[in-house]
Design a protein around this motif. Sequence first.
Motif, mmCIF file in Angstrom:
data_model
loop_
_atom_site.group_PDB
_atom_site.id
_atom_site.type_symbol
_atom_site.label_atom_id
_atom_site.label_comp_id
_atom_site.label_asym_id
_atom_site.label_seq_id
_atom_site.Cartn_x
_atom_site.Cartn_y
_atom_site.Cartn_z
ATOM 1 N N GLN A 165 -22.879 -62.050 10.706
ATOM 2 C CA GLN A 165 -24.125 -61.157 10.391
ATOM 3 C C GLN A 165 -24.706 -61.487 8.734
ATOM 4 O O GLN A 165 -25.875 -61.681 8.543
ATOM 5 C CB GLN A 165 -23.900 -59.610 10.485
ATOM 6 N N ALA A 166 -23.695 -61.489 8.003
ATOM 7 C CA ALA A 166 -24.007 -61.310 6.503
ATOM 8 C C ALA A 166 -24.485 -62.972 6.197
ATOM 9 O O ALA A 166 -25.446 -63.204 5.355
ATOM 10 C CB ALA A 166 -22.884 -61.405 5.482
ATOM 11 N N LEU A 167 -23.971 -63.922 7.110
ATOM 12 C CA LEU A 167 -24.688 -65.277 6.795
ATOM 13 C C LEU A 167 -25.672 -65.310 7.310
ATOM 14 O O LEU A 167 -26.805 -66.069 6.793
ATOM 15 C CB LEU A 167 -23.574 -66.156 7.370
ATOM 16 N N VAL A 168 -26.270 -64.843 8.558
ATOM 17 C CA VAL A 168 -27.220 -65.401 9.393
ATOM 18 C C VAL A 168 -28.542 -64.553 9.174
ATOM 19 O O VAL A 168 -29.462 -65.080 9.043
ATOM 20 C CB VAL A 168 -26.729 -65.179 10.912
ATOM 21 N N GLU A 169 -28.233 -63.186 9.122
ATOM 22 C CA GLU A 169 -29.388 -62.507 8.948
ATOM 23 C C GLU A 169 -30.440 -62.534 7.796
ATOM 24 O O GLU A 169 -31.737 -62.713 8.207
ATOM 25 C CB GLU A 169 -28.913 -60.866 8.835
ATOM 26 N N PRO A 170 -30.047 -62.807 6.625
ATOM 27 C CA PRO A 170 -30.838 -63.213 5.384
ATOM 28 C C PRO A 170 -31.740 -64.545 5.869
ATOM 29 O O PRO A 170 -32.820 -64.571 5.479
ATOM 30 C CB PRO A 170 -29.903 -63.214 4.494
ATOM 31 N N ALA A 171 -31.250 -65.259 6.363
ATOM 32 C CA ALA A 171 -31.888 -66.643 6.711
ATOM 33 C C ALA A 171 -32.849 -66.672 7.910
ATOM 34 O O ALA A 171 -33.880 -67.335 8.155
ATOM 35 C CB ALA A 171 -30.841 -67.723 7.214
ATOM 36 N N PRO A 196 -10.690 -70.454 17.706
ATOM 37 C CA PRO A 196 -11.121 -71.230 16.597
ATOM 38 C C PRO A 196 -12.672 -70.735 16.319
ATOM 39 O O PRO A 196 -13.655 -70.847 17.119
ATOM 40 C CB PRO A 196 -11.061 -72.530 17.209
ATOM 41 N N GLN A 197 -12.749 -70.619 15.111
ATOM 42 C CA GLN A 197 -14.365 -70.215 14.664
ATOM 43 C C GLN A 197 -14.464 -70.846 13.044
ATOM 44 O O GLN A 197 -13.521 -70.896 12.520
ATOM 45 C CB GLN A 197 -14.490 -68.876 14.745
ATOM 46 N N ALA A 198 -15.700 -70.881 12.821
ATOM 47 C CA ALA A 198 -15.902 -71.403 11.562
ATOM 48 C C ALA A 198 -17.465 -70.875 11.167
ATOM 49 O O ALA A 198 -18.167 -70.765 12.080
ATOM 50 C CB ALA A 198 -15.743 -72.930 11.519
ATOM 51 N N LEU A 199 -17.739 -71.025 9.929
ATOM 52 C CA LEU A 199 -19.051 -70.739 9.295
ATOM 53 C C LEU A 199 -19.149 -70.897 7.944
ATOM 54 O O LEU A 199 -17.996 -71.060 7.350
ATOM 55 C CB LEU A 199 -19.359 -69.178 9.681
ATOM 56 N N PRO A 224 -27.272 -71.827 6.844
ATOM 57 C CA PRO A 224 -26.117 -71.100 7.434
ATOM 58 C C PRO A 224 -25.834 -71.898 8.725
ATOM 59 O O PRO A 224 -26.621 -72.519 9.650
ATOM 60 C CB PRO A 224 -26.911 -69.760 8.164
ATOM 61 N N VAL A 225 -24.495 -72.195 8.828
ATOM 62 C CA VAL A 225 -23.876 -73.000 9.720
ATOM 63 C C VAL A 225 -22.861 -71.876 10.639
ATOM 64 O O VAL A 225 -21.726 -71.462 9.837
ATOM 65 C CB VAL A 225 -23.175 -74.359 9.429
ATOM 66 N N VAL A 226 -23.074 -71.932 11.622
ATOM 67 C CA VAL A 226 -22.157 -71.036 12.565
ATOM 68 C C VAL A 226 -21.408 -72.048 13.763
ATOM 69 O O VAL A 226 -22.129 -72.936 14.052
ATOM 70 C CB VAL A 226 -22.568 -69.968 13.374
ATOM 71 N N ALA A 227 -19.959 -72.211 13.894
ATOM 72 C CA ALA A 227 -19.322 -73.256 14.543
ATOM 73 C C ALA A 227 -18.352 -72.659 15.539
ATOM 74 O O ALA A 227 -17.703 -71.548 15.149
ATOM 75 C CB ALA A 227 -18.728 -74.191 13.762
ATOM 76 N N PHE A 228 -18.800 -72.762 16.827
ATOM 77 C CA PHE A 228 -17.871 -72.367 18.037
ATOM 78 C C PHE A 228 -17.069 -73.363 18.494
ATOM 79 O O PHE A 228 -17.350 -74.622 18.310
ATOM 80 C CB PHE A 228 -18.908 -71.650 19.024
ATOM 81 N N PRO A 229 -15.994 -72.927 19.312
ATOM 82 C CA PRO A 229 -15.220 -73.826 20.105
ATOM 83 C C PRO A 229 -16.156 -74.720 20.925
ATOM 84 O O PRO A 229 -17.088 -74.202 21.244
ATOM 85 C CB PRO A 229 -14.014 -73.008 20.697
ATOM 86 N N GLY A 230 -15.565 -75.846 21.587
ATOM 87 C CA GLY A 230 -16.084 -76.665 22.505
ATOM 88 C C GLY A 230 -16.009 -76.069 24.017
ATOM 89 O O GLY A 230 -17.121 -76.748 24.739
#
Length: 432
Positions: free
Chosen positions: A12-18, A313-316, A327-333
């Motif tokens: 939320q902190a990463l995505v919401e402002p964008a 596995p998660q990444a951001l 902002p990049v949000v990365a999910f598993p495949g």
Amino acid sequence: MRTIGQHREAVQALVEPALPGGRGAGSGSASASASASAPVETVSVVDLAVASGAGRGYRVLATAVPAPTPLPAFNNSQMDGFAVRAADAGTTLRVVAPIPAGLVPPPLEPGTAAPIMTGARIPDGADAVFPVESTPAGAFPAALDADVVPVPDDLAAGTFVRVAGSDLRAGAAIARAGQPVTPAVLGALAGAGVATVDVVRRPRVIVVSTGSELLDDGGVGTAGDLRDGAAIGDANGVALSAAFAEVGVETRRVRVPDDAERFVDALDQAVGEWADVVLTTGGISAGAYEVVRQALEPRGLQVTPVAMQPGGPQALGSVVIAGRPVPVVAFPGNPVSALVSFEVFLRPVLARAAGLPGARPSDDLPSADTATSPAGKHQVRRGTIVDGRVQFVGGPSSHLLWHYAEATHLVHVPVGTSQVDPGDVLTVWSIR
């Protein structure tokens, strides 16, 4: 290892402002200043009526819309009845030509009563309406044949008259900047003759599916192309694009092979000035060809495992793409991991931005089945509700996409629970 709550807050902190309008824009409490600073689209009221709605969230006004006319625009009848002068109460009047809706009537002559339909314009000289039900005929069209009509003794000026501007005066705001364009707002706009409005642009997300095994959209010929080869269809790109559409987000899909240089080039071209957020699937685990990690971790992407199954596995992170931080949000495949990750981490912030509830409808219900769960992780199973009890659909594995499609609920088995027995109460989210 993060908890689900910690990672949800980080997303939320990463995505919401964008998102267009910045933090909180698009919610019911969005401020006028936030909306005024957001990217704007001019859209016709008719197109908004077709494209908006509770399923996709409501568009949000970027600027206030003043009423070009009062609402209602003219005095009109609230009843099917007779338009008269209230001063003629208790007398019998001559009946003149009827006034249907849509007609500009002539002034009402003294000593007369005009049959008038609901919504029709009150003639000059009239100041009251009494209903046709109070006449000897009792209804239209029979009352149109009467030569005279008695006026009720107690009729007062203003009775059953909708006064011009009684809903909204001319020049007043039909809707405020930052206000969701709901069906009632659309009706008010159309009723006032407003054809177009400025709305906050919808969020835009690039959905990146990684893997050299992915087929192009046109690459699936027969079932044998998949069964006899090593290629797979892009389930993640299609499913997540549909999930984004449910919360009013525009998407573009990109498929990239397991090649870091080609991945970066494809991402730069796709993002350009268009995208607000990038979502990737796959490429963040511990394998030898984890293209997202290889390409973006040196640029600031943080790979952070989460105590969740599936979707561990998660990444951001904020990553420079096409010359700007995105902002990049990365999910598993695995497809179930990707969809569960979307529901848990990304959908809440996007739904709120679209004016929808951030949380899915939730309930606490007893289990009908037995199941096991890793005690150190929050397990999210798929299920359905039968006779008020939770039945699991398929197992916990993250490749069981058909079972996900059959489910109506996500079933939450909390951290610390290794065994679920019939009768144990579990929290479920409705996903239908």
